[in-house]
Scaffold this motif. Structure first.
Motif, PDB file in Angstrom:
ATOM      1  N   THR A  13       0.840  -1.216   0.000  1.00  0.00           N
ATOM      2  CA  THR A  13       0.000   0.000   0.000  1.00  0.00           C
ATOM      3  C   THR A  13       0.866   1.255   0.000  1.00  0.00           C
ATOM      4  OG1 THR A  13      -1.694  -1.197   1.233  1.00  0.00           O
ATOM      5  CG2 THR A  13      -1.852   1.207   1.207  1.00  0.00           C
ATOM      6  N   MET A  14       1.903   1.269   0.816  1.00  0.00           N
ATOM      7  CA  MET A  14       2.797   2.429   0.862  1.00  0.00           C
ATOM      8  C   MET A  14       3.522   2.622  -0.466  1.00  0.00           C
ATOM      9  SD  MET A  14       4.397   1.906   4.679  1.00  0.00           S
ATOM     10  CE  MET A  14       5.566   3.231   4.478  1.00  0.00           C
ATOM     11  N   ALA A  15       3.934   1.524  -1.073  1.00  0.00           N
ATOM     12  CA  ALA A  15       4.607   1.624  -2.370  1.00  0.00           C
ATOM     13  C   ALA A  15       3.657   2.152  -3.431  1.00  0.00           C
ATOM     14  CB  ALA A  15       5.158   0.263  -2.780  1.00  0.00           C
ATOM     15  N   ASP A  16       2.384   1.695  -3.392  1.00  0.00           N
ATOM     16  CA  ASP A  16       1.387   2.183  -4.364  1.00  0.00           C
ATOM     17  C   ASP A  16       1.152   3.683  -4.181  1.00  0.00           C
ATOM     18  OD1 ASP A  16       1.152  -0.345  -5.402  1.00  0.00           O
ATOM     19  OD2 ASP A  16      -0.626  -0.876  -4.213  1.00  0.00           O
ATOM     20  N   GLU A  17       1.085   4.123  -2.917  1.00  0.00           N
ATOM     21  CA  GLU A  17       0.865   5.557  -2.666  1.00  0.00           C
ATOM     22  C   GLU A  17       2.050   6.385  -3.163  1.00  0.00           C
ATOM     23  OE1 GLU A  17       0.166   5.903   1.481  1.00  0.00           O
ATOM     24  OE2 GLU A  17      -1.887   5.120   1.388  1.00  0.00           O
ATOM     25  N   ALA A  18       3.269   5.887  -2.906  1.00  0.00           N
ATOM     26  CA  ALA A  18       4.448   6.605  -3.385  1.00  0.00           C
ATOM     27  C   ALA A  18       4.490   6.637  -4.903  1.00  0.00           C
ATOM     28  CB  ALA A  18       5.724   5.950  -2.829  1.00  0.00           C
ATOM     29  N   ARG A  19       4.111   5.523  -5.539  1.00  0.00           N
ATOM     30  CA  ARG A  19       4.101   5.465  -7.003  1.00  0.00           C
ATOM     31  C   ARG A  19       3.073   6.444  -7.572  1.00  0.00           C
ATOM     32  NH1 ARG A  19       3.093   0.585  -7.230  1.00  0.00           N
ATOM     33  NH2 ARG A  19       5.238  -0.200  -7.161  1.00  0.00           N
ATOM     34  N   ALA A  20       1.893   6.489  -6.923  1.00  0.00           N
ATOM     35  CA  ALA A  20       0.851   7.417  -7.397  1.00  0.00           C
ATOM     36  C   ALA A  20       1.305   8.864  -7.248  1.00  0.00           C
ATOM     37  CB  ALA A  20      -0.444   7.185  -6.611  1.00  0.00           C
ATOM     38  N   MET A  21       2.016   9.157  -6.145  1.00  0.00           N
ATOM     39  CA  MET A  21       2.518  10.524  -5.941  1.00  0.00           C
ATOM     40  C   MET A  21       3.539  10.901  -7.013  1.00  0.00           C
ATOM     41  SD  MET A  21       4.353  12.096  -2.566  1.00  0.00           S
ATOM     42  CE  MET A  21       3.037  11.451  -1.532  1.00  0.00           C
ATOM     43  N   LEU A  22       4.442   9.966  -7.324  1.00  0.00           N
ATOM     44  CA  LEU A  22       5.440  10.246  -8.357  1.00  0.00           C
ATOM     45  C   LEU A  22       4.794  10.367  -9.726  1.00  0.00           C
ATOM     46  CD1 LEU A  22       8.323   7.866  -7.220  1.00  0.00           C
ATOM     47  CD2 LEU A  22       8.355  10.355  -7.222  1.00  0.00           C
ATOM     48  N   ASP A  23       3.759   9.559  -9.968  1.00  0.00           N
ATOM     49  CA  ASP A  23       3.041   9.670 -11.246  1.00  0.00           C
ATOM     50  C   ASP A  23       2.406  11.046 -11.392  1.00  0.00           C
ATOM     51  OD1 ASP A  23       3.772   7.133 -11.918  1.00  0.00           O
ATOM     52  OD2 ASP A  23       1.870   6.190 -11.373  1.00  0.00           O
ATOM     53  N   ALA A  24       1.824  11.552 -10.279  1.00  0.00           N
ATOM     54  CA  ALA A  24       1.181  12.864 -10.341  1.00  0.00           C
ATOM     55  C   ALA A  24       2.195  13.979 -10.554  1.00  0.00           C
ATOM     56  CB  ALA A  24       0.393  13.111  -9.047  1.00  0.00           C
ATOM     57  N   LEU A  25       3.391  13.818  -9.957  1.00  0.00           N
ATOM     58  CA  LEU A  25       4.403  14.867 -10.063  1.00  0.00           C
ATOM     59  C   LEU A  25       5.170  14.815 -11.378  1.00  0.00           C
ATOM     60  CD1 LEU A  25       5.884  14.817  -6.440  1.00  0.00           C
ATOM     61  CD2 LEU A  25       4.528  16.626  -7.468  1.00  0.00           C
ATOM     62  N   MET A  26       5.555  13.599 -11.805  1.00  0.00           N
ATOM     63  CA  MET A  26       6.477  13.457 -12.938  1.00  0.00           C
ATOM     64  C   MET A  26       5.890  12.714 -14.127  1.00  0.00           C
ATOM     65  SD  MET A  26       9.823  12.437 -10.647  1.00  0.00           S
ATOM     66  CE  MET A  26      10.915  12.453 -12.069  1.00  0.00           C
ATOM     67  N   GLY A  27       4.717  12.147 -13.963  1.00  0.00           N
ATOM     68  CA  GLY A  27       4.112  11.416 -15.072  1.00  0.00           C
ATOM     69  C   GLY A  27       4.363   9.917 -14.946  1.00  0.00           C
ATOM     70  N   ALA A  28       3.485   9.149 -15.568  1.00  0.00           N
ATOM     71  CA  ALA A  28       3.600   7.690 -15.470  1.00  0.00           C
ATOM     72  C   ALA A  28       4.837   7.175 -16.202  1.00  0.00           C
ATOM     73  CB  ALA A  28       2.335   7.044 -16.030  1.00  0.00           C
ATOM     74  N   ASP A  29       5.320   7.908 -17.181  1.00  0.00           N
ATOM     75  CA  ASP A  29       6.496   7.471 -17.941  1.00  0.00           C
ATOM     76  C   ASP A  29       7.753   8.202 -17.459  1.00  0.00           C
ATOM     77  OD1 ASP A  29       5.698   9.916 -18.740  1.00  0.00           O
ATOM     78  OD2 ASP A  29       5.778   9.507 -20.908  1.00  0.00           O
ATOM     79  N   ARG A  30       7.826   8.450 -16.149  1.00  0.00           N
ATOM     80  CA  ARG A  30       8.931   9.222 -15.587  1.00  0.00           C
ATOM     81  C   ARG A  30      10.273   8.529 -15.758  1.00  0.00           C
ATOM     82  NH1 ARG A  30       5.994   6.776 -11.866  1.00  0.00           N
ATOM     83  NH2 ARG A  30       6.994   5.353 -10.374  1.00  0.00           N
ATOM     84  N   ASN A  31      10.284   7.193 -15.807  1.00  0.00           N
ATOM     85  CA  ASN A  31      11.537   6.459 -15.911  1.00  0.00           C
ATOM     86  C   ASN A  31      12.021   6.316 -17.347  1.00  0.00           C
ATOM     87  OD1 ASN A  31      11.644   6.026 -13.133  1.00  0.00           O
ATOM     88  ND2 ASN A  31      10.311   4.237 -13.284  1.00  0.00           N
TER      89      ASN A  31
END
Length: 411
Positions: A13-31
Motif C-alpha cells: 500500500t505504501m509503495a502504491d501511494e508513493a508510485r501514485a505521488m510520483l506519477d502525479a508529479l512526474m508522469g507515469a512514464d517518468r523512468n
C-alpha cells in the motif's frame, strides 16, 4: 504467517501511494528517457527497448488546461506571490497546489501538468487559444472558488457578529446598563507601570530633542552673524591693502620721474658700452620678476568659526543619539497600551475577518503574526486567485460558454 501477510500488504500500500505521488508529479512514464535527450537515440529501439518519454502537447486530452492557461507574469522575474505559490522550476501556477494541506484544499489535480504543453499554448495565436477555451475554463474555475471563499467570508462575519452580541448580552445581563461595556477592574500593575515609565522616558527625550533643536537654531544664527563680521573684517583688510599698494605705486612713479629729470640734466652723453650693460641688467631683472610666481598665503580659518562648527557637530550627534532611542520606546509603549485597552476575558470584540481568505485575525496580534498571515499559503493563494480572475474578466472570459471545443470532457 498472518502477521507477515499484513506487513506485506502495508508495504504494498505504501509503495502504491508513493508510485501514485510520483506519477502525479512526474508522469507515469517518468523512468523513460526523454526523446532527443543527450545520449539517447531519437529512433525507436528493438522490441525489448524501454518506451521513450515524448514531449507533451497542449492538445493532449490528459493535459491540465488550467495549468496550461496560467503562466507566470514573467519567467525571469515573477512576483513574490507567484514565486511562493509556484512549484520549484515550474513556469506556471497549478491551482490544485495553491491550498495543499490547508482548510481550502481542493484535492489533487486529475490531469497532467506539463511545462512544454504550457509553452506551446503560450506560442499559439489568439484565435487558436480562444478555440481551445483553456483560459475560459480557468476563469470559470476561479469564479467557482471565489464564490466559495466569499461564502466563507460572509459565514465567518455572521459568526463573529453573533459571538460579539452574545458576549455583550452576557456582560450586560442584570446590570441595568443596556449595551454599555463593563469597566476594566483588573489591570496588570507591572505592565501599567512599565507603560507609564516608557511614556515618561519618551516625553523627556522629546523635551531634550526640542531643546537641542533650539540650540542648533541659535548656533546657526550665531554662525550667520559671525560670518557677517568676518566678511566686514576681510573687506576692511582688503581696503587697507589696496591703499598700501596705491601709495607704493605713487612713490614708485615719483621716483621714476625724478630719475628721468636727473638724466636729462646730465651733460655727458652716456657711453655705448655702459648703456648696453645697463640695458642688459634691466632685461635680466625683468625676466627674473616675470618668472616669480606669487604664492597666495594659506587661508587661516578664524578660531571663532571653528568653535561654532564644533558646537554644531556636537549638538547634531546628541540629537541623532536621542532620535535613535525614541522609535523602539514608542513601539514598546504602543504594544503595552494595545494589551491594556482590551478585556482579557473577551477576545471576540477585537477579531476581524480577512476579506481575501476568510480567516479570523486579531487586532492584538503581534506584528510578526500579522506578517505571517499575509505571507501564509491561504492568503497568498486566494490573492493570486482573485487577481487572476479580475485579469481574465477584463478580457471578457468566464461569463459564457467560451471556446469552440464543446465536447472536451475537461470542461
Amino acid at each position: 504467517l498472518l502477521h507477515a501477510t499484513k506487513h506485506l500488504d502495508n508495504n504494498n500500500t505504501m509503495a502504491d501511494e508513493a508510485r501514485a505521488m510520483l506519477d502525479a508529479l512526474m508522469g507515469a512514464d517518468r523512468n523513460a528517457p526523454v526523446e532527443g535527450a543527450s545520449g539517447t537515440s531519437s529512433q525507436s529501439g528493438s522490441g525489448g527497448a524501454p518506451p521513450r518519454r515524448q514531449k507533451r502537447s497542449c492538445y493532449d486530452p490528459d493535459i491540465c488546461p488550467l495549468y496550461t492557461a496560467w503562466s507566470l507574469s514573467s519567467q525571469d522575474n515573477p512576483t513574490w506571490a507567484e514565486s511562493v505559490a509556484a512549484n520549484e522550476g515550474a513556469g506556471g501556477i497549478d491551482i490544485f497546489d495553491l491550498f495543499t494541506n490547508t482548510k481550502s484544499d481542493i484535492g489533487p489535480n486529475p490531469y497532467r501538468v506539463d511545462d512544454h504543453a504550457r509553452e506551446e499554448y503560450d506560442s499559439l495565436p489568439d484565435h487558436e487559444k480562444r478555440r481551445l477555451g483553456y483560459e475560459d475554463m480557468l476563469a470559470r474555475k476561479l469564479q467557482d472558488l471565489v464564490r466559495q471563499c466569499d461564502r466563507a467570508v460572509a459565514r465567518n462575519k455572521e459568526k463573529l457578529r453573533r459571538e460579539v452580541a452574545q458576549a455583550m448580552k452576557q456582560r450586560t445581563a442584570g446590570s441595568g446598563r443596556g449595551n454599555r461595556e463593563d469597566l476594566i477592574v483588573a489591570v496588570n500593575e507591572e505592565m501599567l507601570e512599565k507603560c507609564a515609565s516608557n511614556v515618561a522616558k519618551a516625553t523627556l527625550i522629546e523635551e531634550d530633542m526640542a531643546s537641542l533643536v533650539e540650540k542648533m537654531a541659535g548656533l546657526e544664527e550665531d554662525e550667520k552673524d559671525l560670518l557677517k563680521v568676518l566678511a566686514e573684517e576681510e573687506s576692511v583688510k582688503a581696503d587697507a591693502i589696496k591703499e598700501k599698494e596705491k601709495k607704493k605705486a605713487e612713490e614708485k612713479d615719483n621716483a621714476t620721474s625724478t630719475n628721468n629729470e636727473e638724466d636729462k640734466q646730465s651733460a655727458e652723453p652716456p657711453k655705448k658700452k655702459k648703456k648696453k650693460s645697463k640695458d642688459k641688467t634691466k632685461e635680466v631683472v625683468a625676466a627674473a620678476e616675470a618668472t616669480i610666481v606669487e604664492i597666495p598665503p594659506p587661508k587661516i580659518v578664524d578660531p571663532r568659526l571653528l568653535e561654532v562648527e564644533k558646537a554644531k557637530l556636537t549638538t547634531l550627534l546628541e540629537l541623532q543619539s536621542l532620535s535613535l532611542q525614541l522609535p523602539p520606546l514608542r513601539d514598546n509603549t504602543d504594544n503595552l497600551l494595545r494589551q491594556l485597552q482590551y478585556l482579557r476575558s473577551d477576545t471576540s470584540t477585537d477579531k476581524v475577518v480577512c476579506e481575501v481568505s476568510g480567516n479570523f485575525m486579531s487586532s492584538r496580534d503581534a506584528d510578526e503574526r500579522i506578517a505571517a498571515h499575509y505571507a501564509g499559503k491561504q492568503y497568498v493563494g486566494w490573492k493570486l486567485v482573485r487577481d487572476k480572475l479580475k485579469e481574465l474578466q477584463k478580457k471578457g472570459l468566464g461569463v459564457g460558454g467560451g471556446g469552440g471545443m464543446g465536447g472536451d470532457p475537461r470542461r
